[in-house]
Design a protein around this motif. Structure first.
Motif, PDB file in Angstrom:
ATOM      1  N   PHE A 525      -6.136  -1.252 -16.279  1.00  0.00           N
ATOM      2  CA  PHE A 525      -6.747  -0.560 -15.147  1.00  0.00           C
ATOM      3  C   PHE A 525      -5.885   0.631 -14.766  1.00  0.00           C
ATOM      4  N   VAL A 526      -6.364   1.381 -13.799  1.00  0.00           N
ATOM      5  CA  VAL A 526      -5.643   2.537 -13.268  1.00  0.00           C
ATOM      6  C   VAL A 526      -5.245   2.222 -11.836  1.00  0.00           C
ATOM      7  N   SER A 527      -4.008   2.524 -11.508  1.00  0.00           N
ATOM      8  CA  SER A 527      -3.590   2.374 -10.113  1.00  0.00           C
ATOM      9  C   SER A 527      -3.217   3.749  -9.564  1.00  0.00           C
ATOM     10  N   PHE A 528      -3.366   3.895  -8.261  1.00  0.00           N
ATOM     11  CA  PHE A 528      -3.156   5.167  -7.591  1.00  0.00           C
ATOM     12  C   PHE A 528      -1.920   5.057  -6.714  1.00  0.00           C
ATOM     13  N   LEU A 529      -1.149   6.152  -6.641  1.00  0.00           N
ATOM     14  CA  LEU A 529       0.041   6.186  -5.804  1.00  0.00           C
ATOM     15  C   LEU A 529      -0.302   6.927  -4.520  1.00  0.00           C
ATOM     16  N   LEU A 530      -0.173   6.214  -3.407  1.00  0.00           N
ATOM     17  CA  LEU A 530      -0.481   6.787  -2.101  1.00  0.00           C
ATOM     18  C   LEU A 530       0.797   7.011  -1.322  1.00  0.00           C
ATOM     19  N   PRO A 531       0.854   8.070  -0.519  1.00  0.00           N
ATOM     20  CA  PRO A 531       2.063   8.282   0.294  1.00  0.00           C
ATOM     21  C   PRO A 531       2.270   7.115   1.238  1.00  0.00           C
ATOM     22  N   CYS A 532       3.526   6.764   1.418  1.00  0.00           N
ATOM     23  CA  CYS A 532       3.876   5.591   2.221  1.00  0.00           C
ATOM     24  C   CYS A 532       4.147   6.006   3.659  1.00  0.00           C
ATOM     25  N   VAL A 676     -13.506   3.666  -2.649  1.00  0.00           N
ATOM     26  CA  VAL A 676     -13.688   2.608  -1.644  1.00  0.00           C
ATOM     27  C   VAL A 676     -12.646   1.523  -1.848  1.00  0.00           C
ATOM     28  N   SER A 677     -12.483   1.111  -3.089  1.00  0.00           N
ATOM     29  CA  SER A 677     -11.523   0.055  -3.391  1.00  0.00           C
ATOM     30  C   SER A 677     -10.109   0.486  -3.051  1.00  0.00           C
ATOM     31  N   VAL A 678      -9.732   1.719  -3.427  1.00  0.00           N
ATOM     32  CA  VAL A 678      -8.363   2.194  -3.186  1.00  0.00           C
ATOM     33  C   VAL A 678      -8.086   2.287  -1.690  1.00  0.00           C
ATOM     34  N   VAL A 679      -9.004   2.913  -0.948  1.00  0.00           N
ATOM     35  CA  VAL A 679      -8.782   3.105   0.489  1.00  0.00           C
ATOM     36  C   VAL A 679      -8.658   1.759   1.195  1.00  0.00           C
ATOM     37  N   CYS A 680      -9.547   0.862   0.883  1.00  0.00           N
ATOM     38  CA  CYS A 680      -9.548  -0.418   1.607  1.00  0.00           C
ATOM     39  C   CYS A 680      -8.387  -1.308   1.184  1.00  0.00           C
ATOM     40  N   ALA A 682      -5.540  -0.064   0.355  1.00  0.00           N
ATOM     41  CA  ALA A 682      -4.399   0.549   1.041  1.00  0.00           C
ATOM     42  C   ALA A 682      -4.294   0.034   2.475  1.00  0.00           C
ATOM     43  N   VAL A 683      -5.433  -0.080   3.134  1.00  0.00           N
ATOM     44  CA  VAL A 683      -5.435  -0.640   4.498  1.00  0.00           C
ATOM     45  C   VAL A 683      -4.949  -2.082   4.471  1.00  0.00           C
ATOM     46  N   CYS A 684      -5.386  -2.818   3.458  1.00  0.00           N
ATOM     47  CA  CYS A 684      -4.971  -4.217   3.350  1.00  0.00           C
ATOM     48  C   CYS A 684      -3.457  -4.320   3.146  1.00  0.00           C
ATOM     49  N   HIS A 685      -2.904  -3.489   2.253  1.00  0.00           N
ATOM     50  CA  HIS A 685      -1.453  -3.522   2.021  1.00  0.00           C
ATOM     51  C   HIS A 685      -0.696  -3.099   3.266  1.00  0.00           C
ATOM     52  N   MET A 686      -1.223  -2.113   3.967  1.00  0.00           N
ATOM     53  CA  MET A 686      -0.577  -1.721   5.220  1.00  0.00           C
ATOM     54  C   MET A 686      -0.568  -2.885   6.194  1.00  0.00           C
ATOM     55  N   ALA A 687      -1.702  -3.565   6.305  1.00  0.00           N
ATOM     56  CA  ALA A 687      -1.788  -4.686   7.236  1.00  0.00           C
ATOM     57  C   ALA A 687      -0.848  -5.818   6.817  1.00  0.00           C
ATOM     58  N   MET A 688      -0.780  -6.106   5.522  1.00  0.00           N
ATOM     59  CA  MET A 688       0.100  -7.177   5.051  1.00  0.00           C
ATOM     60  C   MET A 688       1.562  -6.841   5.325  1.00  0.00           C
ATOM     61  N   THR A 689       1.934  -5.592   5.017  1.00  0.00           N
ATOM     62  CA  THR A 689       3.331  -5.184   5.228  1.00  0.00           C
ATOM     63  C   THR A 689       3.689  -5.239   6.698  1.00  0.00           C
ATOM     64  N   SER A 821      -3.988   9.723   3.040  1.00  0.00           N
ATOM     65  CA  SER A 821      -3.266   9.097   4.153  1.00  0.00           C
ATOM     66  C   SER A 821      -4.066   9.214   5.444  1.00  0.00           C
ATOM     67  N   SER A 822      -4.759  10.360   5.614  1.00  0.00           N
ATOM     68  CA  SER A 822      -5.603  10.513   6.812  1.00  0.00           C
ATOM     69  C   SER A 822      -6.753   9.525   6.782  1.00  0.00           C
ATOM     70  N   VAL A 823      -7.372   9.381   5.624  1.00  0.00           N
ATOM     71  CA  VAL A 823      -8.496   8.450   5.513  1.00  0.00           C
ATOM     72  C   VAL A 823      -8.050   7.018   5.801  1.00  0.00           C
ATOM     73  N   VAL A 824      -6.916   6.623   5.214  1.00  0.00           N
ATOM     74  CA  VAL A 824      -6.426   5.255   5.411  1.00  0.00           C
ATOM     75  C   VAL A 824      -6.083   5.018   6.873  1.00  0.00           C
ATOM     76  N   ASN A 825      -5.406   5.993   7.487  1.00  0.00           N
ATOM     77  CA  ASN A 825      -4.996   5.816   8.879  1.00  0.00           C
ATOM     78  C   ASN A 825      -6.204   5.765   9.812  1.00  0.00           C
ATOM     79  N   LEU A 826      -7.188   6.635   9.568  1.00  0.00           N
ATOM     80  CA  LEU A 826      -8.379   6.642  10.430  1.00  0.00           C
ATOM     81  C   LEU A 826      -9.209   5.376  10.230  1.00  0.00           C
ATOM     82  N   LEU A 827      -9.275   4.891   9.000  1.00  0.00           N
ATOM     83  CA  LEU A 827      -9.995   3.629   8.775  1.00  0.00           C
ATOM     84  C   LEU A 827      -9.303   2.488   9.503  1.00  0.00           C
ATOM     85  N   ALA A 828      -7.985   2.463   9.448  1.00  0.00           N
ATOM     86  CA  ALA A 828      -7.249   1.414  10.166  1.00  0.00           C
ATOM     87  C   ALA A 828      -7.490   1.520  11.670  1.00  0.00           C
TER      88      ALA A 828
END
Length: 1393
Positions: A525-532, A676-680, A682-689, A821-828
């Motif tokens: 598969f392909v994974s994406f690197l998002l700013p932390c 959709v999968s990447v953004v969501c 990312a929100v999940c990993h943010m929430a877990m962390t 990062s804006s999309v992930v933060n606004l979704l959260a």
């Protein structure tokens, strides 16, 4: 607030959306044989990014192609973050060939995308249409788009225009070791291949639309030779050294020339000019490596070369020297000097200690690298080679593999736990599970395309079957069976782990020059690197990085920043000290809504009890170094709190000035399933962390309280602030992030169509139909989609993109780090429960995710104080959908208190078109009432409406509407008494009348007349009567029983006169309108009932009013009537009124009874009998032979009986002369008349019976002067029928003179003479009793007389004919005798006197 970003990145895995990638396989067979001793090259991967992938308005925005090679196969996948591409995966297999390293290159032209592939024996060119040329219109609005690979199967890849065999040189053995390829500006394709004996071979193909052969060049250090030939070039010989063996190739076109860069085994970099056919530059890379003496003797093996070009820095090269333990990157810049000479400027040397470099990428500013360490763990880092004096690499936090062991709670089922872990959206790809399943089944059958749920069932069946087959015992304890389950499930889980690890093996790295998007290309598969984000960076950083950092972007104050870093180090110690068991217990506490603070205390107690490594002491020592822990904690909490003052997104999807192209592009931006999968995730990993961060911070705060003044410099005030402010905030954040983590991992449920239809109907009732529905997302249920993904896809993405582009220029480049990062933060923020927006629960409701919505409301219940009422309303919706109406009603009632405070509930009530006086709460109740009615729960409607009435104290209209609603549903439920009670409570008279009318009609239809009659109808008595009367007079008499109802109504109230009037009217109408036997029967009953009613009244009041026939009944509310000219009548219609007393009713009853009798014996007469008068009825009855009834009418109405006797006489005459048929017919009407019983031994005929009936009537109904006899005899004589002796005898006794006259009238002289003779004898005393003479002629008796006139007529007539002379003489003699006796008697009488 805007989230603060750090320099680090985090890996988010873009797991495939389907069970298996649907690759279309294409085999290319050029008829080659495998080379002997073929070299195996490692698997590799790469990617190509479109030139306009950063332009929002382009078809290729956020679009790229990635590939992976393995042996003879290359897999190509085109992917977009904006739209789902169809037919986007193709697998090319080159028979008996092996893909070379660097053997796949992709370039684009204005019209085409050209894929260049190099194998060890052939070169290939795929010319595909460019995406911009695949769509006729610039406006692409579809959710799905075709990939450029759609028609790849139509290409003939074996043709010479697409493929060519690499010519083999004389004496050359082996295959090329590496390659690269490029497309010249003239359309020719060049393949640079590294010869195994050293040097470079360049194979050139003509433009794809131009015929021509293959040309081959071979380059060597001294010069370059070219041979243009067919398939067998001239052998090229030279003293090339194996040191020339090229390890890595790169090409760049500059100034109409192509420069081929070759990094060779002798550690030297050579640059060849393709145009000049000469080596223009040679540089020893070891010159840039310190202490390189030992390296010179070693042949380079893993050296790599990359190029990067930018308009500002020109062409940069990066060389990786693969030296054990001393890997080094050298960044050089190509500088052109005069006379076509070039040199390299050294920019930077960067060192790394990682063992095995998998791939690296060079940009104009950074180097990105991916390694695999000794433990086979992926390591990714990047560094800015221009501004990094310390040589510090930036971290990339890669996704760790799934846990080696699964923790199973004592109260949990092992199977359910393992399935939850295996099929959670974050841990395993479907490919890994499928492969593990095939191995577990020992390859018994191939697994075809399965849905996620079907795959879960297959796994369950496989493991359980394996468990069952291994069992030899028949009985187990529960614990033994549990252990067996754990054993077999852990075995399958271990199998999945192995395959997941294999699929997660990194093959390459790609960085988009246009968007700066970084992707890690893995085997599966392909994974994406998002700013932390900064907070996540601090928690995830490796210790050596964390200890070396001196500042953090979380705060601008350097002192607070230092304290934050120290605090995070303490948190890391806490995290390490928390055991897996205690972490699990903490999770359980949050799941079961226990206090996070108490759970943290338990964890702390466990840490203190098991502190074998003196961790607590280390923490205490570090805490003492923190100068202002309160400020540091507040900075961290503030950064993690996603609460915003205003609602995210606002109104309006796009600015009014945006073009149609712009709006369409925004509607698709980051809308593909991959995005959709990447953004969501990312929100999940943010929430877990952050959930772990908050957990550890809460434990640390509890530890602070325990230490007290030992670590606090400020003393009690800070402890108080910690206890009253910071700990509750940490607890709240922990609960919030646990909620985000939970919903990010909760899978959406597939919804049947009937549920969707019902839900849409409910939304329509609530006027919330603009909520995005599930139908907008056709691909939603093809894969394991979480509810957050569902929310993002259906509602959130549009809101988020609108917010982003309301704050920036529409022509701005799509910069990956900033955008994602804006999309992930606004979704959260949209998901954050403490924010005022309520879109997420609303989306769950619209998408029928009721179970997930219930769980969401349950989790936020104890601690979230925002949207309380809205949540209760949503929970009520869930209960409603599950059929738990009473619970739903309770929730709806609880939500009512928040109607005027919460946006969702205000919107729910704001669309209500009610009067201005209506309160929002009342509008809310009306909405819910309509919803409950739509679902079909009348009991709950009644309960809620009763509650809503308390809100309508000053609103009469609403109160009346609610009472009407209550009445309606009570009536529907057959609660008649309650319905009547509601009716009486209605304050609106018109609505009350409507309800009353409905009550009457419904109860009549149900035949529940007892209830209807017994209600008291206080102040409504006249209205009830009017309603029943109007319906009785307006509807079919036989189909409805409203007259009988009205009769019962009056009887129940002892109003007998009204009851009699009703029944009389009913009988009258029946006679006019229902001319059938049934109608006549009812008429008889009606008149009988009316008679009974009047007999119950005192005689002076025993009368009723009868409206005359044709009268108009005036009904309340009836429209005015017009005359024949169409004008309104100026004067009211005058009604004729008759007063009927008891005797009148009796007459009508007898008349109706006779009508019925007639209809019973002669059904056709029913049609005319209904309105026949008494005289007419007598005639009809006589005609039918019903003489008893006819006589009864005659007597009742004082009519003459003559017609009856005449009729009966005529029937006797007919019988006398009729045949057998007439005799048989007579018996039917004879039987209907009551004959006097006479014992008769002789069998009598119908004629005899008829005469006997006539005789009985003559005896029973005597008349003055024998009128009845006279009419009978007259009838007989008129028909020439001889008179029966009994008739003559009886009439003689009544009126002998009349009989004589009748004889004379019909010229019956002999009977007349005989009668005179007998009559005179009777007067003289001989047989006087037969003539009704009491005493014969004597001196003492009363005078007697003779009808001399008639006798004279007789004598005259007899004397006129000779034939009757004897009779004449007899009569004369008898008269003489009589006269003598009279004379004697007279004398005696006189003497006596």
């Amino acid at each position: 607030m805007a989230a603060v970003l750090e320099r680090s990145f985090i890996e988010i895995c873009g797991f495939e959306r389907e069970t298996l990638h649907r690759f279309r396989e294409v085999t290319v067979d050029l008829g080659l044989s495998a080379l002997p001793g073929g070299v195996k090259f490692p698997d590799s991967a790469g990617a190509f990014h479109y030139e306009e992938s950063a332009k929002l308005l382009s078809v290729t925005s956020n679009r790229f192609i990635h590939w992976s090679t393995s042996g003879d196969t290359v897999q190509l996948v085109e992917q977009s973050l904006d739209t789902n591409l169809l037919n986007n995966a193709v697998k090319l297999k080159f028979t008996h060939c092996t893909l070379l390293p660097g053997g796949v290159n992709i370039q684009e032209t204005l019209n085409n995308v050209i894929i260049l592939i190099s194998t060890n024996q052939s070169v290939h060119r795929l010319v595909l249409p460019h995406p911009t040329r695949m769509y006729r219109s610039e406006l692409v609005t579809e959710l799905h788009m075709q990939s450029i690979f759609t028609d790849v199967g139509k290409l003939s890849l074996q043709d010479s225009s697409h493929s060519a065999i690499i010519p083999s040189s004389v004496g050359q053995t082996g295959s090329p070791t590496t390659s690269t390829a490029w497309l010249s500006q003239f359309g020719e394709v060049h393949y640079a291949l590294a010869s195994p004996a050293g040097g470079i071979m360049v194979v050139t193909l003509p433009p794809h639309d131009t015929p021509g052969g293959v040309s081959v060049l071979e380059l060597k250090r001294s010069s370059m030779m070219q041979r243009l030939s067919g398939w067998m070039p001239t052998a090229i010989r030279g003293d090339q050294n194996p040191a020339d063996l090229v390890l890595s190739l790169a090409v760049r076109e500059l100034e109409e020339d192509s420069f081929i860069f070759a990094l060779c085994q002798d550690h030297k970099l050579r640059m060849w000019s393709f145009r000049e056919q000469a080596c223009l530059l040679e540089a020893d890379m070891l010159e840039y490596m310190p202490a390189c003496k030992g390296v010179k003797r070693l042949a380079g093996q893993g050296h790599r070369l990359r190029l990067a070009f930018s308009s500002t820095t020109g062409l940069c090269l990066s060389v990786y020297l693969a030296v054990p333990q001393r890997g080094q990157f050298i960044v050089l810049q190509l500088v052109a000097t005069d006379s076509n000479r070039y040199s390299l400027d050294h920019i930077s040397s960067l060192f790394t200690t990682q063992e095995t470099l998998v791939d690296f990428a060079l940009t104009s500013t950074d180097i990105w690298g991916v390694w695999v360490d000794d433990s086979n763990t992926t390591v990714v880092k990047y560094i800015n080679f221009e501004h990094n004096t310390a040589g510090q690499w930036n971290q990339v936090f890669v996704q760790p593999p799934p846990e080696d062991e699964v923790h199973i709670g004592v109260d949990l089922d092992p199977r359910e736990t393992y399935l939850e872990v295996l099929f959670s959206p974050l841990r395993f790809t479907a490919s890994a599970i499928v492969k593990a399943l095939q191995i577990y089944r020992r390859g018994s059958e191939r697994i075809t395309d399965l849905s996620w749920e079907a795959l879960k069932k297959e796994v369950t069946v496989a493991v359980e079957s394996e468990l069952q087959s291994s069992v030899t015992e028949f009985e187990f304890s529960q614990e033994e069976y549990r252990q067996l389950q754990v054993e077999f499930w852990s075995k399958f889980y271990a199998c999945c782990l192995q395959y997941q690890e294999a699929l997660s093996m990194p093959l390459g790295l790609t960085v988009s020059q246009q968007t700066n998007m970084v992707c890690l290309l893995k085997k599966g598969f392909v994974s994406f690197l998002l700013p932390c984000f900064a907070v996540d960076h601090l928690y995830l950083s490796y210790d050596e990085y964390l200890f070396s950092e001196e500042e953090t972007p979380i705060t601008e104050d350097p002192e607070v920043g230092r304290d934050v870093l120290q605090l995070v180090q303490c948190l890391r110690l806490v995290s390490d000290a928390v055991s897996g068991e205690m972490a699990y217990e903490m999770e359980r506490a949050l799941e079961h809504l226990q206090s996070p603070e108490k759970a943290a205390e338990l964890v702390l107690e466990n840490m203190l009890c098991n502190d074998n490594d003196n961790v607590i002491e280390d923490i205490q020592n570090k805490l003492q170094d923190i100068r202002n822990p309160m400020a540091a904690m507040m900075a961290l909490l503030r950064e993690m709190d996603l609460e915003t003052d205003s609602e995210v997104g606002g109104e309006g999807p796009a600015a009014p000035g945006q073009s149609l192209n712009m709006r369409i592009s925004l509607s698709q931006l980051y809308g593909s399933s991959s995005a959709v999968s990447v953004v969501c995730q990312a929100v999940c990993h943010m929430a877990m962390t952050r959930a772990l961060f908050c957990r550890d911070l809460l434990i640390l705060q509890k530890l602070y309280l325990r230490f007290g003044d030992n670590v606090f410099l400020g003393g009690g005030a800070q402890l108080l602030q910690l206890q009253q402010d910071l700990i509750p905030r940490s607890s709240h954040l922990l609960s919030s992030y646990y909620l985000l983590k939970h919903i990010s991992q909760s899978l959406a449920s597939p919804v049947p169509m009937d549920i969707i239809d019902a839900n849409l109907q409910h939304l329509t009732v609530l006027e919330l139909s603009d909520t995005p529905a599930l139908s907008n997302n056709r691909s939603a249920m093809l894969s394991p989609q979480t509810v957050v993904e569902l929310f993002y896809q259906t509602a959130a993405r549009k809101t988020i993109i609108s917010q982003i582009y309301s704050q920036q220029q529409s022509n701005a480049q799509l910069h990956w780090s900033h955008m994602i990062s804006s999309v992930v933060n606004l979704l959260a923020q949209l998901l954050w429960p403490s924010n005022p927006g309520f879109q997420f629960p609303e989306c769950l409701m619209a998408s029928c995710q009721y179970t997930q919505l219930q769980e969401y409301v349950r989790l936020i219940g104890p601690w979230c104080q925002v949207n309380i009422g809205s949540c209760r309303f949503m929970l009520g919706q869930c209960y409603l959908s599950n059929g738990e109406g009473q619970k739903a009603l309770q929730c709806f009632q609880e939500a009512a208190t928040e109607v005027e405070k919460e946006e969702f509930l205000m919107r729910l009530t704001g669309t209500e078109e009610e009067e201005a006086a209506s309160t929002p709460r009342l509008q809310y109740y009306n909405k819910v009432l309509r919803l409950l009615e739509d679902v079909g729960l009348p009991e709950l409607v009644i309960q809620l409406a009763s509650l809503a009435i308390t809100e309508t104290i000053n609103d009469v209209y609403s109160q009346a509407a609610l009472w009407t609603r209550i009445f309606k549903h009570h009536l529907d439920l057959r609660h008649n008494s309650e319905a009547y009670e509601a009716l009486t409570q209605n304050p609106d008279y018109s609505m009350q009348l409507d309800c009353l009318r409905q009550l009457v009609v419904v109860l009549c239809e149900r035949s529940q007349l007892q209830d209807l009659v017994q209600f008291s109808y206080v102040n409504l008595h006249n209205e009830v009567v009017s309603i029943i009367e109007s319906r009785a007079r307006g509807l079919d008499l036989l189909a409805h029983n409203y007259y009988e109802l009205l009769y019962a109504f009056h009887i129940n109230r002892h109003n007998y006169r009204k009851a009699g009037t009703v029944m009389f009217e009913f009988g009258m109408r029946l006679g006019r309108e229902v001319r059938t036997r049934l109608g006549l029967q009812k008429q008889v009953n009606c008149y009988l009932a009316a008679l009974n009613c009047l007999r119950l009244i005192r005689p002076e009041y025993a009368w009723i009013i009868q409206p005359a026939s044709g009268a108009v009944y005036e009904r309340p509310g009836a429209s005015p009537k017009r005359n024949s000219d169409g004008e309104f009548s100026s004067e009211p219609v005058k009604r004729q009124v008759d007063i009927l007393e008891l005797k009148d009713l009796e007459k009508e009853y007898i008349l109706s009874r006779s009508r019925l009798t007639l209809a019973q014996h002669h059904p056709p007469s029913a049609a005319i009998a209904g309105s026949a008068s008494a005289v007419e009825m007598v005639a009809l009855l006589v005609q039918t032979g019903l003489f008893d009834s006819a006589l009864s009418i005659c007597q009742t109405f004082k009519l003459s009986l003559t017609s009856v006797f005449e009729g009966l006489t005529f029937k006797c005459i007919k019988l006398q002369f009729g045949g057998e048929e007439t005799q048989n017919e007579a018996w039917s009407w004879l039987a209907a008349n009551q004959l006097s019983t006479v014992v008769n031994t002789k069998e009598s005929s119908a004629t005899d019976e008829a005469w006997r009936l006539l005789a009985s009537y003559l005896d029973r109904y005597p008349s003055n002067n024998g009128q009845h006899h006279r009419c009978v005899i007259n009838k007989l004589l008129s028909h020439g029928v001889p008179l029966p002796d009994w008739l003559v005898k009886s009439y003689k006794a009544v009126d002998a003179p009349s009989l004589l006259r009748l004889y004379l009238n019909f010229d019956l002289l002999e009977p007349a003479a005989e009668l005179v003779l007998e009559y005179v004898d009777a007067l003289l005393g001989r047989g006087h009793q037969y003539f009704g003479i009491e005493r014969p002629l004597s001196a003492t008796s009363s005078p007697v007389w003779l009808p001399y006139t008639s006798i004279d007529q007789l004598l005259q007539t007899l004397g006129e004919t000779q034939t009757n002379s004897s009779l004449h003489n007899k009569v004369r003699d008898k008269l003489d005798e009589y006269h003598k006796v009279v004379e004697q008697t007279t004398k005696r009488r006189l003497a006596l006197d």
